[in-house]
Write an enzyme that holds these catalytic residues in place. Structure first.
Site, PDB file in Angstrom:
ATOM      1  N   GLU A 175       0.892  -1.175   0.000  1.00 33.76           N
ATOM      2  CA  GLU A 175       0.000   0.000   0.000  1.00 33.76           C
ATOM      3  C   GLU A 175       0.921   1.213   0.000  1.00 33.76           C
ATOM      4  O   GLU A 175       1.514   1.545   1.030  1.00 33.76           O
ATOM      5  CB  GLU A 175      -0.878   0.015   1.263  1.00 33.76           C
ATOM      6  CG  GLU A 175      -1.790  -1.176   1.435  1.00 33.76           C
ATOM      7  CD  GLU A 175      -2.930  -1.176   0.436  1.00 33.76           C
ATOM      8  OE1 GLU A 175      -3.202  -0.135  -0.181  1.00 33.76           O
ATOM      9  OE2 GLU A 175      -3.537  -2.240   0.258  1.00 33.76           O
ATOM     10  N   CYS A 181      -2.157   9.215   2.398  1.00 36.56           N
ATOM     11  CA  CYS A 181      -1.824   8.685   1.069  1.00 36.56           C
ATOM     12  C   CYS A 181      -2.924   9.024   0.066  1.00 36.56           C
ATOM     13  O   CYS A 181      -2.667   9.126  -1.121  1.00 36.56           O
ATOM     14  CB  CYS A 181      -1.619   7.188   1.156  1.00 36.56           C
ATOM     15  SG  CYS A 181      -2.945   6.361   2.011  1.00 36.56           S
TER      16      CYS A 181
HETATM   17  P1  NAD Z   1       8.530   4.692   4.611  1.00 36.59           P
HETATM   18  O1  NAD Z   1       8.471   3.866   3.387  1.00 36.59           O
HETATM   19  O2  NAD Z   1       9.709   5.571   4.797  1.00 36.59           O
HETATM   20  O3  NAD Z   1       8.474   3.781   5.924  1.00 36.59           O
HETATM   21  C1  NAD Z   1       7.412   2.910   6.179  1.00 36.59           C
HETATM   22  C2  NAD Z   1       7.883   1.778   7.087  1.00 36.59           C
HETATM   23  O4  NAD Z   1       8.885   1.016   6.428  1.00 36.59           O
HETATM   24  C3  NAD Z   1       8.506   2.247   8.401  1.00 36.59           C
HETATM   25  O5  NAD Z   1       8.049   1.402   9.430  1.00 36.59           O
HETATM   26  C4  NAD Z   1      10.000   2.047   8.163  1.00 36.59           C
HETATM   27  O6  NAD Z   1      10.746   1.807   9.344  1.00 36.59           O
HETATM   28  C5  NAD Z   1       9.983   0.816   7.289  1.00 36.59           C
HETATM   29  N1  NAD Z   1      11.199   0.641   6.476  1.00 36.59           N
HETATM   30  C6  NAD Z   1      12.106   1.558   6.091  1.00 36.59           C
HETATM   31  N2  NAD Z   1      13.071   0.975   5.341  1.00 36.59           N
HETATM   32  C7  NAD Z   1      12.746  -0.320   5.233  1.00 36.59           C
HETATM   33  C8  NAD Z   1      13.332  -1.437   4.566  1.00 36.59           C
HETATM   34  N3  NAD Z   1      14.452  -1.338   3.846  1.00 36.59           N
HETATM   35  N4  NAD Z   1      12.705  -2.644   4.659  1.00 36.59           N
HETATM   36  C9  NAD Z   1      11.571  -2.784   5.361  1.00 36.59           C
HETATM   37  N5  NAD Z   1      10.961  -1.756   6.001  1.00 36.59           N
HETATM   38  C10 NAD Z   1      11.553  -0.544   5.949  1.00 36.59           C
HETATM   39  O7  NAD Z   1       7.166   5.516   4.649  1.00 36.59           O
HETATM   40  P2  NAD Z   1       6.731   6.644   5.680  1.00 36.59           P
HETATM   41  O8  NAD Z   1       7.530   7.869   5.411  1.00 36.59           O
HETATM   42  O9  NAD Z   1       6.715   6.081   7.044  1.00 36.59           O
HETATM   43  O10 NAD Z   1       5.198   6.876   5.265  1.00 36.59           O
HETATM   44  C11 NAD Z   1       4.799   7.742   4.257  1.00 36.59           C
HETATM   45  C12 NAD Z   1       4.442   6.975   3.011  1.00 36.59           C
HETATM   46  O11 NAD Z   1       3.451   6.001   3.292  1.00 36.59           O
HETATM   47  C13 NAD Z   1       3.823   7.870   1.953  1.00 36.59           C
HETATM   48  O12 NAD Z   1       4.363   7.550   0.698  1.00 36.59           O
HETATM   49  C14 NAD Z   1       2.354   7.516   2.003  1.00 36.59           C
HETATM   50  O13 NAD Z   1       1.647   7.776   0.836  1.00 36.59           O
HETATM   51  C15 NAD Z   1       2.427   6.057   2.311  1.00 36.59           C
HETATM   52  N6  NAD Z   1       1.141   5.588   2.844  1.00 36.59           N
HETATM   53  C16 NAD Z   1       0.381   4.760   2.083  1.00 36.59           C
HETATM   54  C17 NAD Z   1      -0.850   4.329   2.546  1.00 36.59           C
HETATM   55  C18 NAD Z   1      -1.706   3.404   1.730  1.00 36.59           C
HETATM   56  O14 NAD Z   1      -2.554   2.758   2.316  1.00 36.59           O
HETATM   57  N7  NAD Z   1      -1.544   3.309   0.440  1.00 36.59           N
HETATM   58  C19 NAD Z   1      -1.302   4.735   3.810  1.00 36.59           C
HETATM   59  C20 NAD Z   1      -0.497   5.577   4.547  1.00 36.59           C
HETATM   60  C21 NAD Z   1       0.729   5.990   4.068  1.00 36.59           C
END
Ligand code: NAD
Length: 515
Positions: free
Chosen positions: A232, A266
């Protein structure tokens, strides 16, 4: 061990620290999750939803505590917190509690006439320990929706919250209401490096919500172990406004859809397309209403817009808007911080932005919209589909046939018609994206089934009968199979008579021992 400071996102005071989780700890967590899975697998859906109900009630009782903690770590406005993080979770919990037994019940399916006398059905079975990795923007909602769904399906859960908003101890406190389920959920704190260790322990499936950048990394790590993944990811949602709308209501919808959670959603509106005939009137009403919005921290429910949770996100927002300004776009409202010492970015409206600007091509994830006019239906479909994202959209028109036609043509996972971000308000609807916004669905029956694997069951009776397609293969049988296929799949008036005759002959030929 590396400590990570979790801060109050407005005052930037350190609230507490979390540590990365070691490989040994991660292994022990999975050992326990696999052990608990054996017990959970024996429970019925009815037993599990009865336990989920206890957790749901705990959330209801503790809603003020939840709001308080979420506001502290995210800086969002109190009303944003209560609506999305409490009401949204309770709504979803009630839906999953009421619907899981029906959706996961064994499903009878039809059996073709060529398999006469047999019965077919599908069991929806749990996967095992699933790994849920979450972002910082809706830290309680995304956590609980994933956890509720996984447990309802009978999986144990390893949950990795964002290191920016881990809500330390909150989920564990809610799960205490059900000792059975509490044992089945482990919250693992840390950053991406901890998440990578969690993937290396081969969960049964990964449910990731976050950025496309991280989604790609997860997919490639999971590929080594063939772990299924649902992603997502981000969005660049469009709002398409035709000239037959009520302008005041549509402007109000636009503002809320763009600015809720300070745009850190998002599915928040990031691109607005308004039909030429009402464009000027729409823009001036939008400017007028934007000026009335209240930005505030630590509010009592009377602030519209809260702060930007993460400083790195604030940098992205400022960079995109400043670049757009330098490249010739017009910032007609906002475009700066409310004050230099606090992370409140003013609601911002940009005109004359072009697709080569990052504010149009990339996800902004802030209280910022671009707005532009369009003439015809096909034009707005083409222009608004011209993005690598495809999460959700909204279409506004009195003409519902036209609105549905446009909704069908938009390359997104969800469309609200004459409303905004509302598909996700209904737990019965699937939620997820297309293109770079990801794949897989959470919520709705599809979301629940995505936490299971289907097992196909075919039941035959005990008898002495030998199946026609079993050995021995003989010339006579081969010929009869030809007649049987011709009768079953061919055309003709006496098709069923021929089918019955060839079927009986084939059956009797099949009972002859090898001669
Ligand atoms: P992010 O991708 O930076 O981090 C998300 C999660 O991934 C965190 O828990 C982080 O610790 C973890 N992570 C980081 N590096 C990783 C790796 N190499 N392997 C596995 N996990 C890892 O995102 P963010 O900044 O926390 O959130 C914002 C983003 O989330 C935006 O792009 C937003 O659109 C998206 N989002 C999407 C939805 C949806 O349902 N489509 C909902 C909410 C947010």
């Amino acid at each position: 061990m590396n400590a990570i400071a979790v801060k109050n996102s407005v005052t930037l005071d350190t609230l507490y620290e979390i540590n990365e989780t070691s490989e040994e700890q991660v292994k022990a967590i999975y050992d326990r999750a696999r052990e608990e899975f054996k017990n959970l697998k024996k429970t019925t859906t009815k037993e599990r939803v009865a336990e989920l109900k206890k957790v749901r009630d705990e959330i209801f009782e503790n809603r003020e505590i939840i709001v308080e903690k979420v506001v502290q770590e995210t800086g969002k406005s109190r009303t944003d917190a209560v609506v999305s993080e409490v009401m949204g979770v309770l709504d979803y919990a009630d839906w999953i509690i009421s619907n899981t037994p029906k959706i996961l019940a064994d499903k009878k399916v039809s059996t073709p006439i060529s398999l006469m006398g047999k019965k077919s059905k599908i069991f929806h079975e749990a996967l095992g320990p699933v790994l849920i990795i979450a972002p910082w923007n809706y830290p309680f909602n995304i956590a609980m929706v994933g956890i509720f769904t996984a447990l309802a399906a009978g999986n144990t859960v390893v949950f990795k919250p964002s290191e920016v908003t881990p809500l330390k101890g909150l989920i564990e406190a809610m799960m205490k209401a059900s000792p059975l389920l509490q044992r089945c959920v482990t919250v693992v704190y840390g950053s991406g490096s901890t998440a990578q260790k969690l993937i290396d322990q081969r969960p049964a499936k990964i449910f990731f919500t976050g950025s496309a950048r991280t989604g790609k990394k997860i997919l490639s790590q999971a590929a080594n172990y063939l772990i299924p993944v649902e992603l997502e990811l981000g969005g660049k949602d469009q709002m398409v406004v035709f000239d037959d709308v009520n302008i005041a209501r549509t402007v109000a919808g636009c503002l809320w859809g763009a600015m809720t959670n300070a745009g850190q959603s998002c599915t928040s509106v990031e691109r607005v397309y308004v039909q030429q005939g009402i464009y000027q009137a729409f823009v001036s009403k939008l400017k007028e209403e934007t000026a009335k919005l209240v930005l505030n921290a630590g509010d009592e429910g009377d602030a519209d817009i809260g702060g930007i949770t993460a400083s790195f996100q604030l940098d992205i927002i400022r960079k995109q808007v400043d670049e757009a300004k330098e490249s010739g776009a017009d910032i007609i409202v906002g475009g700066e911080l409310l004050s230099d010492d606090m992370p409140f970015y003013m609601p911002t409206i940009i005109e004359h932005a072009s697709t080569d600007m990052t504010v149009v091509s990339d996800e902004t994830f802030g209280p910022v919209i671009t707005i532009s006019p369009f003439n015809g239906e096909q034009e707005v479909i083409d222009v608004s589909n011209n993005t690598e994202f495809g999460l959700s959209a909204s279409v506004w028109s009195k003409d519902l046939k036209r609105a549905e036609r446009v909704a069908r043509a938009l390359e997104v996972g969800a469309v609200s018609i004459n409303n905004v971000m509302l598909t996700e308000g209904n737990p019965a609807l699937p939620f997820g994206g297309t293109k770079q916004s990801g794949f897989g669905r959470i919520k709705g029956a599809e979301g629940l089934l995505g936490m299971t694997q289907s097992k196909a069951i075919l039941v035959d009776k005990q008898s002495a009968k030998i199946e026609a397609n079993w050995y021995p293969y003989t010339r006579a049988k081969y010929k009869l199979f030809g007649q049987f296929i011709e009768a079953l799949f061919g055309k003709g008036l006496q098709k069923w008579i021929k089918f019955a005759i060839s079927g009986i002959k084939l059956e009797s030929e099949s009972q002859k021992p090898r001669g």
